[in-house]
Design an enzyme around this catalytic site. Structure first.
Site, PDB file in Angstrom:
ATOM      1  N   LYS A   1      45.517 -14.980  44.479  1.00 54.54           N
ATOM      2  CA  LYS A   1      44.727 -14.083  44.486  1.00 54.54           C
ATOM      3  C   LYS A   1      44.272 -14.008  45.630  1.00 54.54           C
ATOM      4  O   LYS A   1      43.702 -14.714  45.922  1.00 54.54           O
ATOM      5  CB  LYS A   1      43.839 -14.354  43.025  1.00 54.54           C
ATOM      6  CG  LYS A   1      42.718 -12.601  42.836  1.00 54.54           C
ATOM      7  CD  LYS A   1      42.556 -13.263  41.272  1.00 54.54           C
ATOM      8  CE  LYS A   1      41.242 -12.148  40.815  1.00 54.54           C
ATOM      9  NZ  LYS A   1      41.258 -12.125  39.756  1.00 54.54           N
TER      10      LYS A   1
ATOM     11  N   ARG B   1      35.826 -11.194  35.792  1.00 54.00           N
ATOM     12  CA  ARG B   1      36.350 -10.939  35.050  1.00 54.00           C
ATOM     13  C   ARG B   1      36.628 -11.445  33.906  1.00 54.00           C
ATOM     14  O   ARG B   1      36.549 -12.612  33.988  1.00 54.00           O
ATOM     15  CB  ARG B   1      37.821 -10.083  35.161  1.00 54.00           C
ATOM     16  CG  ARG B   1      37.337  -8.329  35.578  1.00 54.00           C
ATOM     17  CD  ARG B   1      38.463  -7.921  35.318  1.00 54.00           C
ATOM     18  NE  ARG B   1      39.680  -7.270  34.204  1.00 54.00           N
ATOM     19  CZ  ARG B   1      40.577  -7.850  33.925  1.00 54.00           C
ATOM     20  NH1 ARG B   1      41.427  -8.536  34.728  1.00 54.00           N
ATOM     21  NH2 ARG B   1      41.375  -7.730  32.789  1.00 54.00           N
TER      22      ARG B   1
ATOM     23  N   ARG C   1      50.306 -12.030  32.726  1.00 51.12           N
ATOM     24  CA  ARG C   1      50.676 -13.364  33.322  1.00 51.12           C
ATOM     25  C   ARG C   1      52.276 -13.183  33.180  1.00 51.12           C
ATOM     26  O   ARG C   1      52.729 -12.356  32.345  1.00 51.12           O
ATOM     27  CB  ARG C   1      50.658 -14.666  31.906  1.00 51.12           C
ATOM     28  CG  ARG C   1      49.244 -15.329  31.739  1.00 51.12           C
ATOM     29  CD  ARG C   1      48.447 -16.420  32.434  1.00 51.12           C
ATOM     30  NE  ARG C   1      47.618 -17.280  32.302  1.00 51.12           N
ATOM     31  CZ  ARG C   1      47.081 -17.745  31.310  1.00 51.12           C
ATOM     32  NH1 ARG C   1      47.814 -18.216  30.238  1.00 51.12           N
ATOM     33  NH2 ARG C   1      45.292 -17.183  30.925  1.00 51.12           N
TER      34      ARG C   1
HETATM   35  C1  BTN Z   1      37.580 -11.037  38.683  1.00 50.62           C
HETATM   36  O1  BTN Z   1      37.004 -11.990  38.073  1.00 50.62           O
HETATM   37  O2  BTN Z   1      38.659 -10.453  39.301  1.00 50.62           O
HETATM   38  C2  BTN Z   1      36.640  -9.548  39.736  1.00 50.62           C
HETATM   39  C3  BTN Z   1      35.307 -10.535  40.610  1.00 50.62           C
HETATM   40  C4  BTN Z   1      34.916 -10.255  40.780  1.00 50.62           C
HETATM   41  C5  BTN Z   1      33.832 -10.848  42.204  1.00 50.62           C
HETATM   42  C6  BTN Z   1      32.728  -9.591  42.603  1.00 50.62           C
HETATM   43  S1  BTN Z   1      32.274 -10.248  44.809  1.00 50.62           S
HETATM   44  C7  BTN Z   1      30.665  -8.864  43.997  1.00 50.62           C
HETATM   45  C8  BTN Z   1      30.146  -8.441  42.868  1.00 50.62           C
HETATM   46  N1  BTN Z   1      29.755  -9.286  42.301  1.00 50.62           N
HETATM   47  C9  BTN Z   1      29.487  -9.812  41.291  1.00 50.62           C
HETATM   48  O3  BTN Z   1      28.672 -10.789  40.789  1.00 50.62           O
HETATM   49  N2  BTN Z   1      30.881 -10.105  41.208  1.00 50.62           N
HETATM   50  C10 BTN Z   1      31.886  -8.973  41.785  1.00 50.62           C
END
Ligand code: BTN
Length: 317
Positions: free
Chosen positions: A180, A115, A313
């Site tokens: 996380k 994100r 946060r």
């Molecule tokens: C975040 O930042 O919390 C979201 C992370 C999401 C990661 C997943 S891994 C599978 C899918 N492909 C990606 O490039 N991103 C999501």
């Protein structure tokens, strides 16, 4: 290389000769592939004279047959070895008119997306990189609160895997002990008010034990439970939970699932700081509204916040 890794995945010793015979290649070709496993995929291998080769740590590889047999039967499944991003692959499949639902998984991502433009660190054969592409009809009600509902499904699967203390952080992180464990990135194409496609991207830290490049506090299922997790089984379990939560969301709408989500919200009633670019708002987390937006009490007044660029946060003390 993945055939060689498949032979070594049990974590036992295998002689160069036995590996060569199983793969139909010479011992020197085995040796070259072992070098590649170490240098390209960062998989450490021990060599002991007289015994052969052994992975420094056993791995759980994705098993396409097992996954295909245990996800909802109407889902098509693609299991890739290495890809830029499973979300990008799913978006490509949508633009090519592939029939949906389509689940894309990979052993590693070279450009995993998080994100707010962040990178999602995606080492080979350690975690889950999971993207489900769906066609959505029925207007905004089908989208509202969707990413929070995905969080509920992932949380359910992780609790079943033994991470009992995990909970949710708005909008859709799964945390345990403030670290996380999983993140969710939804990407939408088309008209959300009419017919659109959505890619539900899920990243779960499964067996990862070290990662210097992750820029936030993190943990993994393995660090929490102390055992190597079967990634194929976890992918199937997330899929079944996701199917159930998506069906409930389609039937009832998010407003009816709001209380369930709030029960799992780790920061419910806590003092938090909401960050949006340079702007920061401090308040008490009251929960979410019927669309999945965050409700904060700020100086005695309730304010509502939504949007993918926001981050939350816990405030000091
Ligand atoms: C975040 O930042 O919390 C979201 C992370 C999401 C990661 C997943 S891994 C599978 C899918 N492909 C990606 O490039 N991103 C999501």
């Amino acid at each position: 290389m993945s055939a060689l890794l498949n032979l070594l995945k049990d974590g036992r010793f295998h002689s160069g000769q036995a590996l060569g015979e199983a793969l139909g290649i010479s011992r020197s070709a085995v040796w070259k592939q072992l070098q590649q496993l170490q240098s390209e995929l960062d998989i450490p291998i021990h060599k002991v004279r007289g015994r052969g080769y052994q992975l420094a740590d056993p791995v759980s590889l994705l098993d396409a047959d097992e996954i295909g047999a245990n996800v909802p039967p109407e889902w098509a499944v693609r299991v890739l070895d290495s890809t830029d991003s499973t979300n990008v692959q799913a978006l490509r499949a949508i633009s090519e008119g592939v029939s949906m639902p389509l689940l894309v998984l990979a052993e590693r991502q070279t450009a995993g997306r998080g994100r707010r433009g962040r990178v999602w660190v995606s080492p080979y054969a350690e975690n889950l990189y999971y993207s489900l592409a769906l066609r959505m009809e029925g207007g905004m009600a089908r989208i509202e609160g969707l990413s929070l509902v995905v969080g509920l499904a992932v949380l359910g699967a992780l609790r079943e895997e033994g991470v009992q203390d995990a909970g949710l952080k708005w909008p859709n992180d799964v945390l345990v002990g403030g670290r996380k464990l999983a993140g969710i990135l939804l990407e939408l194409v088309g008209d959300p008010g009419d017919v659109c496609h959505v890619v539900i991207g899920i990243g779960v830290n499964v067996n990862m034990k070290t990662a210097e490049s992750v820029d936030q506090d993190w943990t993994s299922v393995r660090l929490q439970t102390g055992r190597l997790v079967d990634r194929s089984r976890l992918a199937a379990s997330i899929s079944l939970k996701l199917q159930a939560e998506l069906a409930k969301h389609a039937r009832l709408g998010f407003a009816q699932m709001r209380e369930e989500w709030e029960r799992h919200h780790l920061w419910q009633g806590k003092t938090v700081t909401l960050i949006s670019g340079a702007r920061q708002v401090q308040g008490t987390a009251l929960g979410v509204d019927g669309q999945g937006a965050l409700r904060l009490e700020v100086q005695g007044q309730e304010q509502v916040f939504s949007g993918g660029e926001l981050s939350l946060r816990l405030s000091e003390g």
